[in-house]
Scaffold this active site. Structure first.
Site, mmCIF file in Angstrom:
data_model
loop_
_atom_site.group_PDB
_atom_site.id
_atom_site.type_symbol
_atom_site.label_atom_id
_atom_site.label_comp_id
_atom_site.label_asym_id
_atom_site.label_seq_id
_atom_site.Cartn_x
_atom_site.Cartn_y
_atom_site.Cartn_z
ATOM 1 N N CYS A 222 0.731 -1.222 0.081
ATOM 2 C CA CYS A 222 0.037 -0.084 0.143
ATOM 3 C C CYS A 222 0.898 1.349 0.097
ATOM 4 O O CYS A 222 0.417 2.078 -0.430
ATOM 5 C CB CYS A 222 -0.724 -0.030 1.177
ATOM 6 S SG CYS A 222 -0.189 -0.339 2.587
ATOM 7 N N LYS B 145 -5.958 -8.450 11.589
ATOM 8 C CA LYS B 145 -5.847 -7.447 11.534
ATOM 9 C C LYS B 145 -7.253 -6.832 10.946
ATOM 10 O O LYS B 145 -7.888 -7.179 9.880
ATOM 11 C CB LYS B 145 -5.014 -6.871 10.403
ATOM 12 C CG LYS B 145 -4.970 -5.343 9.945
ATOM 13 C CD LYS B 145 -3.559 -5.145 9.101
ATOM 14 C CE LYS B 145 -3.574 -3.926 8.233
ATOM 15 N NZ LYS B 145 -2.482 -3.791 7.516
ATOM 16 N N SER C 238 -1.989 3.946 15.186
ATOM 17 C CA SER C 238 -1.842 5.427 14.998
ATOM 18 C C SER C 238 -2.958 6.191 15.412
ATOM 19 O O SER C 238 -2.865 7.217 16.257
ATOM 20 C CB SER C 238 -1.470 5.702 13.449
ATOM 21 O OG SER C 238 -2.547 5.323 12.663
ATOM 22 N N ARG D 159 -10.460 -1.228 2.255
ATOM 23 C CA ARG D 159 -9.742 -2.433 2.441
ATOM 24 C C ARG D 159 -10.806 -3.629 3.125
ATOM 25 O O ARG D 159 -10.302 -4.447 3.885
ATOM 26 C CB ARG D 159 -8.704 -2.203 3.668
ATOM 27 C CG ARG D 159 -7.722 -1.089 2.968
ATOM 28 C CD ARG D 159 -6.304 -1.505 3.387
ATOM 29 N NE ARG D 159 -5.317 -0.437 3.545
ATOM 30 C CZ ARG D 159 -4.819 0.319 2.531
ATOM 31 N NH1 ARG D 159 -5.150 -0.029 1.531
ATOM 32 N NH2 ARG D 159 -3.883 1.235 3.016
ATOM 33 N N CYS E 242 -3.156 -2.838 -0.838
ATOM 34 C CA CYS E 242 -2.408 -3.802 -0.147
ATOM 35 C C CYS E 242 -1.848 -4.816 -1.362
ATOM 36 O O CYS E 242 -1.219 -5.740 -0.880
ATOM 37 C CB CYS E 242 -2.364 -4.299 1.232
ATOM 38 S SG CYS E 242 -2.980 -2.871 2.261
ATOM 39 N N GLU F 204 -7.567 -16.974 11.397
ATOM 40 C CA GLU F 204 -6.590 -16.258 10.904
ATOM 41 C C GLU F 204 -5.282 -16.542 11.562
ATOM 42 O O GLU F 204 -4.330 -16.835 10.691
ATOM 43 C CB GLU F 204 -6.883 -14.741 10.630
ATOM 44 C CG GLU F 204 -8.194 -14.584 10.111
ATOM 45 C CD GLU F 204 -7.728 -14.222 8.232
ATOM 46 O OE1 GLU F 204 -6.545 -14.357 8.047
ATOM 47 O OE2 GLU F 204 -8.660 -13.887 7.517
ATOM 48 N N LYS G 241 -4.558 -6.331 15.737
ATOM 49 C CA LYS G 241 -4.368 -5.019 15.413
ATOM 50 C C LYS G 241 -5.762 -4.602 15.072
ATOM 51 O O LYS G 241 -6.579 -5.207 14.352
ATOM 52 C CB LYS G 241 -3.534 -4.983 14.248
ATOM 53 C CG LYS G 241 -3.319 -3.555 13.628
ATOM 54 C CD LYS G 241 -2.280 -3.739 12.400
ATOM 55 C CE LYS G 241 -2.535 -2.178 11.700
ATOM 56 N NZ LYS G 241 -1.777 -2.132 10.586
HETATM 57 C C1 PBG Z 1 -1.436 -1.490 5.752
HETATM 58 C C2 PBG Z 1 -1.182 -1.304 7.182
HETATM 59 C C3 PBG Z 1 -1.912 -0.476 8.063
HETATM 60 C C4 PBG Z 1 -1.220 -0.168 9.143
HETATM 61 C C5 PBG Z 1 0.124 -0.622 9.119
HETATM 62 N N1 PBG Z 1 0.245 -1.448 7.826
HETATM 63 C C6 PBG Z 1 -3.332 -0.298 8.189
HETATM 64 C C7 PBG Z 1 -4.011 0.403 6.748
HETATM 65 O O1 PBG Z 1 -3.529 1.322 6.248
HETATM 66 O O2 PBG Z 1 -5.018 -0.436 6.473
HETATM 67 C C8 PBG Z 1 -1.794 0.730 10.234
HETATM 68 C C9 PBG Z 1 -0.898 1.013 11.200
HETATM 69 C C10 PBG Z 1 -1.277 2.262 12.151
HETATM 70 O O3 PBG Z 1 -2.214 2.600 12.075
HETATM 71 O O4 PBG Z 1 -0.386 2.518 12.934
HETATM 72 N N2 PBG Z 1 -0.682 -2.490 5.130
HETATM 73 ZN ZN ZN Z 2 -0.983 -2.347 3.187
#
Ligand code: PBG
Ligand code: ZN
Length: 337
Positions: free
Chosen positions: A120, A203, A282, A225, A128, A241, A256
Site C-alpha cells: 500500500c 488485522k 496510529s 480495505r 495492499c 486467521e 491489530k
Molecule cells: C497496511 C497497514 C496499516 C497499518 C500498518 N500497515 C493499516 C492500513 O492502512 O490499512 C496501520 C498502522 C497504524 O495505524 O498505526 N498494510
Molecule cells: Zn498494506
C-alpha cells in the site's frame, strides 16, 4: 486471600508494587519508524504529534536514544519517492527500507530490525495488493479485483529483499490469504531460513488508521480495505486467521488494533502457545495525544500523559500481548526507567 488483608495491600503502595501481576518492561515495546530518503530530514507528521518522517541518518540517531532506554526492537516503514501501479519500489535493492535496515544493523548489532511487508505504501492506488483486470468484488469497487497470484509473488520478493538487507523479522501486513506461507517458502528457498516472520494475522478494517495513512500517503484511491481486512463485529474469524498463519510458519502473530480488541488478544493468548504482538495503532496514539491536550494544565494530579500511557500499555500486556508496537514506545520506555 481474605478481603481485609487484600485491602491493606491495596492501600500500601510498596505492597501494591509487590503484589501486582503485570509489569510492563521496555523490552516489551517495539518502536515504529517512518523512513524517507534524503539527509538530515525530520518532518513532523501532522496527525501524530511527536512522530516524524526521518531520513536514515536521523533514524540511526533516534534509535540510539530508543536503545538506551531499553527498547530492543524497531519496526520500519518506508516512504518511497515514486509510487506505481505494481509497487515496484518495494523490493528494490537500494529501496528506502532496504537501505535503512542495512544502516540500522550496521550501527546496532543488538537491535532487532523488523520490516513491514506490504504494497500500500508503494502502489499508486494505495491497495495492499496487485490489482487485476477482471471486475470482481474484492476491492469493493466493481471495476477492480485482487490479483492474488501476482500479489503473493511480489510479497515474497519484498520479504526476500528485506531479509537480504539484514532484517531479523519480516512483518507481512497485507492480509492476503496465503501470504505467510508464500513468504516462508521464498525465504527458505533462497537461504534465509533464519529470518523470522511476524504476521499481522488478525488485522481489522479499523477506522483508526488515518494518521498512519497520512504518514505513508497510502490510503486506497478507490474502494476500501474491507474485502481483505477483518470486520470488527467478528472475533472467531480472528482466531482462525491466527491459526492459519501459525500453520503457514509465523513465528510471532499479531492482533491489530489493540485497545478495542483486548478480547481478541486475550482469546488468542489463551488458545495459542506462541509469541503474541499487539499493535497500538496510529489513531490510538493520536487519541491519547488529543486527550492529553484537552485536559491540559488542569490535570496536574495523577492524570498525566505518563500515567495514562502506562495504564494503556500495561492493559495491553495484561490482556496477553508479549510485544506491543506503539508510537509511544520510545517515550514510555523513558518513563519506565
Ligand atoms: C497496511 C497497514 C496499516 C497499518 C500498518 N500497515 C493499516 C492500513 O492502512 O490499512 C496501520 C498502522 C497504524 O495505524 O498505526 N498494510
Ligand atoms: Zn498494506
Amino acid at each position: 486471600m481474605p478481603v481485609l488483608r487484600l485491602r491493606r495491600l491495596k492501600r500500601d503502595s510498596a505492597a501494591r508494587d509487590w503484589s501486582n501481576r503485570t509489569t510492563l518492561l521496555s523490552k516489551d515495546l517495539i518502536m515504529p519508524y517512518f523512513v524517507v530518503s534524503g539527509k538530515d530530514v525530520k518532518r513532523p507528521i501532522k496527525s501524530m504529534p511527536g512522530i516524524s518522517h526521518l531520513s536514515i541518518d536521523r533514524l540511526v540517531r533516534d534509535i540510539s536514544q530508543t536503545r538506551e532506554r531499553g527498547i530492543k526492537a524497531i519496526l520500519l516503514f518506508g516512504i518511497p519517492e515514486v509510487k506505481d501501479r505494481l509497487g515496484s519500489g518495494a523490493y528494490k535493492k537500494q529501496g528506502i527500507v532496504q537501505r535503512a535496515v542495512k544502516a540500522v544493523k550496521k550501527n546496532f548489532k543488538d537491535i532487532i530490525a523488523i520490516t513491514d511487508v506490504c504494497l500500500c505504501g508503494y502502489t499508486s492506488h494505495g491497495h495492499c495488493c496487485i490489482i487485476g483486470e477482471n471486475p470482481r468484488p474484492e476491492t469493493r469497487d466493481p471495476k477492480y479485483s485482487i490479483d492474488y497470484k501476482s500479489t503473493l509473488k511480489v510479497l515474497g520478493k519484498i520479504a526476500l529483499s528485506h531479509a537480504d538487507a539484514g532484517a531479523d523479522l519480516v512483518a507481512p501486513s497485507a492480509m492476503m490469504d496465503g501470504q505467510v506461507g508464500a513468504i516462508r517458502d521464498t525465504l527458505d528457498k533462497k537461504g534465509f531460513k533464519e529470518a523470522g516472520i511476524l504476521a499481522y494475522s488478525a488485522k481489522y478494517a479499523s477506522n483508526l488508521y488515518f494518521p498512519f495513512r497520512e504518514a505513508m500517503a497510502s490510503g486506497p484511491q478507490f474502494g476500501d480495505r474491507k474485502a481483505y481486512q477483518m470486520d470488527y463485529r467478528d472475533s472467531d474469524e480472528a482466531l482462525r486467521e491466527i491459526g492459519q498463519d501459525i500453520d503457514e510458519g509465523a513465528d510471532v502473530v499479531m492482533v491489530k488494533p489493540a485497545l478495542s480488541y483486548l478480547d481478541i488478544i486475550y482469546r488468542a493468548k489463551e488458545k495459542f502457545n506462541i509469541p503474541l504482538a499487539a499493535y497500538n495503532v496510529s489513531g490510538e496514539y493520536s487519541m491519547v495525544k488529543a486527550y492529553v491536550k484537552s485536559i491540559g494544565y488542569r490535570a496536574k494530579g495523577i492524570e498525566t500523559e505518563r500515567n495514562i500511557v502506562l495504564e494503556i500499555l500495561t492493559s495491553i500486556k495484561r490482556a496477553g500481548a508479549d510485544f506491543i508496537i506503539s508510537y509511544y514506545a520510545k517515550e514510555a520506555a523513558g518513563w519506565l526507567n
